[in-house]
Motif scaffolding. Structure first.
Motif, PDB file in Angstrom:
ATOM      1  N   ASP A 236       0.846  -1.185   0.000  1.00 55.74           N
ATOM      2  CA  ASP A 236       0.000   0.000   0.000  1.00 55.74           C
ATOM      3  C   ASP A 236       0.884   1.238   0.000  1.00 55.74           C
ATOM      4  OD1 ASP A 236      -2.015   1.762   0.161  1.00 55.74           O
ATOM      5  OD2 ASP A 236      -2.611   1.293   2.210  1.00 55.74           O
TER       6      ASP A 236
ATOM      7  N   CYS B 255      -7.405   4.839   5.858  1.00 58.01           N
ATOM      8  CA  CYS B 255      -6.372   5.582   5.133  1.00 58.01           C
ATOM      9  C   CYS B 255      -6.857   6.852   4.443  1.00 58.01           C
ATOM     10  CB  CYS B 255      -5.733   4.644   4.119  1.00 58.01           C
ATOM     11  SG  CYS B 255      -4.315   5.337   3.295  1.00 58.01           S
TER      12      CYS B 255
ATOM     13  N   ARG C 284      -4.641  13.141   8.488  1.00 61.32           N
ATOM     14  CA  ARG C 284      -4.980  12.165   9.537  1.00 61.32           C
ATOM     15  C   ARG C 284      -5.251  12.900  10.849  1.00 61.32           C
ATOM     16  NH1 ARG C 284      -4.171   8.093   6.365  1.00 61.32           N
ATOM     17  NH2 ARG C 284      -2.231   7.673   5.275  1.00 61.32           N
TER      18      ARG C 284
HETATM   19 MO   LIG Z   1      -2.515   4.025   4.023  1.00 60.42          MO
END
Ligand SMILES: [Mo]
Ligand SMILES: Nc1nc2c(c(=O)[nH]1)N[C@H]1C(S)=C(S)[C@@H](COP(=O)(O)OP(=O)(O)OC[C@H]3O[C@@H](n4cnc5c(=O)[nH]c(N)nc54)[C@H](O)[C@@H]3O)O[C@H]1N2
Ligand SMILES: Nc1nc2c(c(=O)[nH]1)N[C@H]1C(S)=C(S)[C@@H](COP(=O)(O)OP(=O)(O)OC[C@H]3O[C@@H](n4cnc5c(=O)[nH]c(N)nc54)[C@H](O)[C@@H]3O)O[C@H]1N2
Ligand code: SF4
Length: 711
Positions: free
Chosen positions: A19, A145, A305
């Motif tokens: 990823d 994510c 985030r």
């Molecule tokens: Mo990620």
């Protein structure tokens, strides 16, 4: 199944499954013993032969002595790590029986298929999702994510694509905003080097001096969660100093006097108080950005985030719309390229036919779900059985102490399909061994570049490992769930997906090394319109179209004050940033990666607070907040400002003295407006192992003057 692959020693083409925005083309060496040998970069035009060190050493991971090779059934109490081998046949019976029992007792929604990003291969990722759709199991809200970043990008730009990263060789200025490509996408650094060798400058916006920041011409060491404020103040300067492209704004955006009046209130002084930067730094950056036509904004996930991450992404994405940088070659922005590929996934996901409706559970709130919190259960039954594949939630999910507690519930059945005995596998009732990318076929799209790539297995699966696709196909048969995709092999399924989408077939993609899906200049730069129906970039987004918690969202680009603020008890902001030698939780099993990360988890702390807390370099320390505390070592360094702590992650929980990992401190309260895990939005205290944690912020961080080289 590929267990009779003929061995042809030499290099074969492949694709990195992890990823990572780079999705590198690889060449895998197959040894005379039929095992994976050296790994090198492949020839695809973006990754250009460059790969990261951890994947270059993949043989260490693939041929690791601790690799799971056969199915295992728990024999001792949950979590104590005692298992015995069982046959695949028995294992499949056990899974099928437990799932059936849960469904009969509490309905199909009591089964939660849980999967994420271990491999990004489209066929291998889809199997469990498809089975869940068809069986009516609980759905999963994928919030680890991209939920926050996607929401913010969508708000302004309206479609998830951007300028081809290869264009940065024509850029004059590269802004790496809230991302650390030296760790997380080495190929971007490779291109940035080329660009900087000619004429480009590199500016990094990041709370700490990352290796990317170290190589930059200037670094804005912003307080975590305040990027919206910086972006607004930059726009304020651009508008006030005649650096905005008014013709572009009129033609391509919804810019209005109301937006301008709002930004007039967002001065550099206002932003300085929020971001911890000086007003002078902000003005200098704004002038540099505004006086550069070919400015390339690389917007990362890192700064999103945060609970205000979508608002921050929206504000940052406004910058190239104000200067009109989208019009220049090497100008504009890139966050992700997912919308480039145009794949029709209905068949792949089992959504080509009617499927039962089911509740969706927030994967980041797994601790709350497993502990039966009403709000987290979204009006459905308690979760009684889980099938976990391609992810390691005991380590990577927020509130990991609650996650562990949930997994220990005696009435919960957990099956984990894995390559290693991860923190999650150790808590399972049944563990099944999984193949690696070098052992199965798959198809890959990329977020950081424009190539659609495919790879065939290079080596035979070791032991009794089975691929996601093969295992789920067999389980579907036992459960009597039918879909033609379960009867195809992974290559045939990938081929079907490609053909449904008007693309070259699987074999052709393998042979050609991938299809470049890059768009022509005008389209890639949105000069023929942004993603919204009216073709305009939106300074005033319609947040109600983006997520349910839209009431709180600002009407204009802004700093949304919903982050976990510091307090007297928790005076630091904690960032758990990606580590160079790990990839999320992957590679934590390889010695070389652990050694590369210094052998044990550490928290980076500035010498100022370290001194007043009596903490020396290398000392054992405790790091905590209302959710708990974790024990690790201090690394005293001026790479972090005084009020910020950084733990480069993710270390297995057991590597922390006491066995609680960093995500024990991260909260599962979702971001706005559409959820999303706020991994870097944490207030915390720090103390010496047995000391008090009373550090008070007295001085401002030493000014990190913004003085771009050569000005
Ligand atoms: Mo990620
Ligand atoms: N504190 C903190 N936590 C974070 C983050 C952070 O920055 N800070 N980042 C978050 C982000 S962005 C993400 S995307 C998540 C990712 O977290 P995860 O989705 O858990 O991703 P990984 O850790 O890469 O991989 C998980 C597991 O998949 C397994 N795996 C790999 N390939 C296969 C396969 O083909 N089949 C099967 N069955 N298993 C396979 C690997 O062995 C590995 O144990 O973590 C999140 N967690
Ligand atoms: N080596 C390695 N590579 C990886 C990963 C890994 O764990 N290790 N993870 C992979 C995954 S799943 C993903 S999603 C991508 C993510 O890759 P990126 O898009 O690069 O995003 P992050 O790496 O999350 O960004 C990390 C940076 O964001 C900074 N940051 C944190 N909070 C803030 C903030 O509030 N403002 C600003 N301006 N910056 C902030 C951190 O300090 C850190 O340096 O990388 C992938 N690649
Ligand atoms: S982890 Fe990322 S940089 Fe490393 S080889 Fe894979 S795609 Fe490339």
């Amino acid at each position: 199944m590929n267990d009779r692959l003929p061995v042809t020693p030499g290099f074969v083409p492949s694709v990195c499954p992890h990823d990572c925005p780079s999705t590198c083309a690889l060449r895998l060496e197959v040894g005379a013993d039929g095992r994976l040998g050296r790994v090198r970069g492949g020839g695809q035009a973006y990754t250009d032969g460059v790969i990261c060190a951890k994947v270059a050493r993949y043989a260490e991971r693939a041929n690791h002595p601790e690799r799971l090779l056969r199915p295992l059934r728990r024999v001792g109490p949950k979590g104590d790590g005692r298992f015995e081998p069982v046959s695949w046949n028995d294992a499949l019976d056990i899974v099928a029986e437990n799932l059936r029992r849960a469904m009969e007792k509490s309905g199909p929604e009591s089964v939660w298929p849980y999967h994420y990003a271990g491999t990004m291969g489209l066929a291998q990722r889809a199997a469990l999702r498809r089975l869940g759709h068809l069986a009516g199991w609980s759905r999963q809200r994928e919030t680890f994510c991209v939920a926050l970043a996607d929401a913010g990008w969508q708000a302004g730009v309206g479609v998830k694509r951007g300028v081809d990263a290869r264009e940065i060789v024509d850029s004059e200025l590269i802004v790496a905003w809230g991302c650390n490509p030296a760790h997380t996408q080495i190929n971007f650094m490779h291109w940035a080097h080329k660009a900087c060798a000619s004429r480009a400058r590199l500016v990094v916006v990041d709370p700490y001096r990352t290796p990317t920041a170290e190589r930059a011409d200037a670094h804005l060491a912003i307080k975590p969660g305040t990027d919206g404020a910086l972006a607004c103040a930059v726009m304020h300067v651009l508008l006030a100093e005649g650096l905005a492209d008014r013709a572009y704004l009129t033609r391509h955006t919804d810019f209005s006097p109301a937006v301008e009046a709002h930004l007039a209130k967002r001065s550099p002084r206002w932003a300085a108080a929020i971001t911890g930067l000086s007003a002078e730094e902000i003005v200098a950056f704004a002038r540099l950005y505004g006086s550069t036509r070919a400015s390339f904004l690389r917007a990362g996930h890192g700064f999103t985030r945060q609970r205000n991450g979508a608002a921050a992404m929206h504000a940052v994405s406004c910058l190239p719309a104000v200067t009109g940088a989208w019009q220049a070659r090497g100008g504009g922005a890139l966050y992700g390229q997912a919308a480039l590929y145009g794949l029709d996934r209905r068949f792949l996901n089992g959504l080509d036919r009617p499927v039962p409706a089911a509740r969706a559970l927030d994967m980041a709130a797994i601790g709350r779900v497993l502990n039966g919190e009403d709000a987290a259960l979204a009006g459905g039954p308690k979760v009684a059985a889980m099938l976990i594949q391609n992810t390691n939630p005991a380590m990577v999910a927020p509130e990991s102490a609650a996650v562990r507690r949930g997994f220990l519930r005696p009435d919960l059945f957990v099956c984990v399909h894995e390559q290693f005995m991860t923190d999650t596998a150790r808590l399972a009732d049944l563990i099944l061994p999984a193949t690696m990318f070098s052992e199965h076929d798959d198809l890959y799209q990329a977020s950081g570049h424009t190539f659609l790539q495919a790879a065939k297995a290079a080596v035979a699966a070791p032991g009794e490992c089975r691929s996601n696709h093969d295992f789920i196909g067999e389980l579907a048969a036992r459960l009597g769930v039918e879909h033609p995709a379960f009867d195809m092999d992974a290559a045939a399924l990938a081929d079907r997906l490609l053909r449904d989408s008007g693309k070259p077939g699987f074999a052709e993609l393998v042979r050609s090394g991938g299809q470049d899906c890059a768009l022509p200049f005008k389209k890639a730069h949105f000069l023929d319109g942004f993603g919204h129906a009216d073709g305009r970039f939106r300074f005033m987004p319609d947040w109600s179209a983006i997520g349910p918690d839209h009431q709180i969202m600002p009407a204009f680009p802004d700093h949304l004050a919903v982050i976990e603020e510091v307090s007297a008890d928790t005076p630091f902001r904690l960032v758990s940033a990606p580590a160079r030698h790990f990839l999320n939780s992957s590679f934590t099993e390889t010695e070389s990666s652990r050694a590369g990360q210094g052998g044990r988890p550490t928290v980076l702390v500035h010498p100022g607070p370290a001194k007043s807390l009596g903490i020396g370099d290398g000392d054992p320390v405790r790091l905590g907040n209302r959710r708990g505390s974790v024990r690790l070592r201090a690394r005293v360094t001026d790479r972090v400002p005084p009020g910020t702590l950084v733990v480069e992650s993710l270390w297995p929980n057991a590597c922390f003295a006491g066995g609680l990992g960093i995500n024990a401190l991260v909260g599962a309260e979702p971001g706005y407006p559409n959820g999303g895990a706020a991994y870097h939005d944490t207030a915390a205290w720090l103390s010496a192992e047995d000391g008090a944690h009373g550090w008070k912020r007295t001085a401002r961080s030493p000014a990190q003057r913004f003085e771009p080289r050569g000005t």
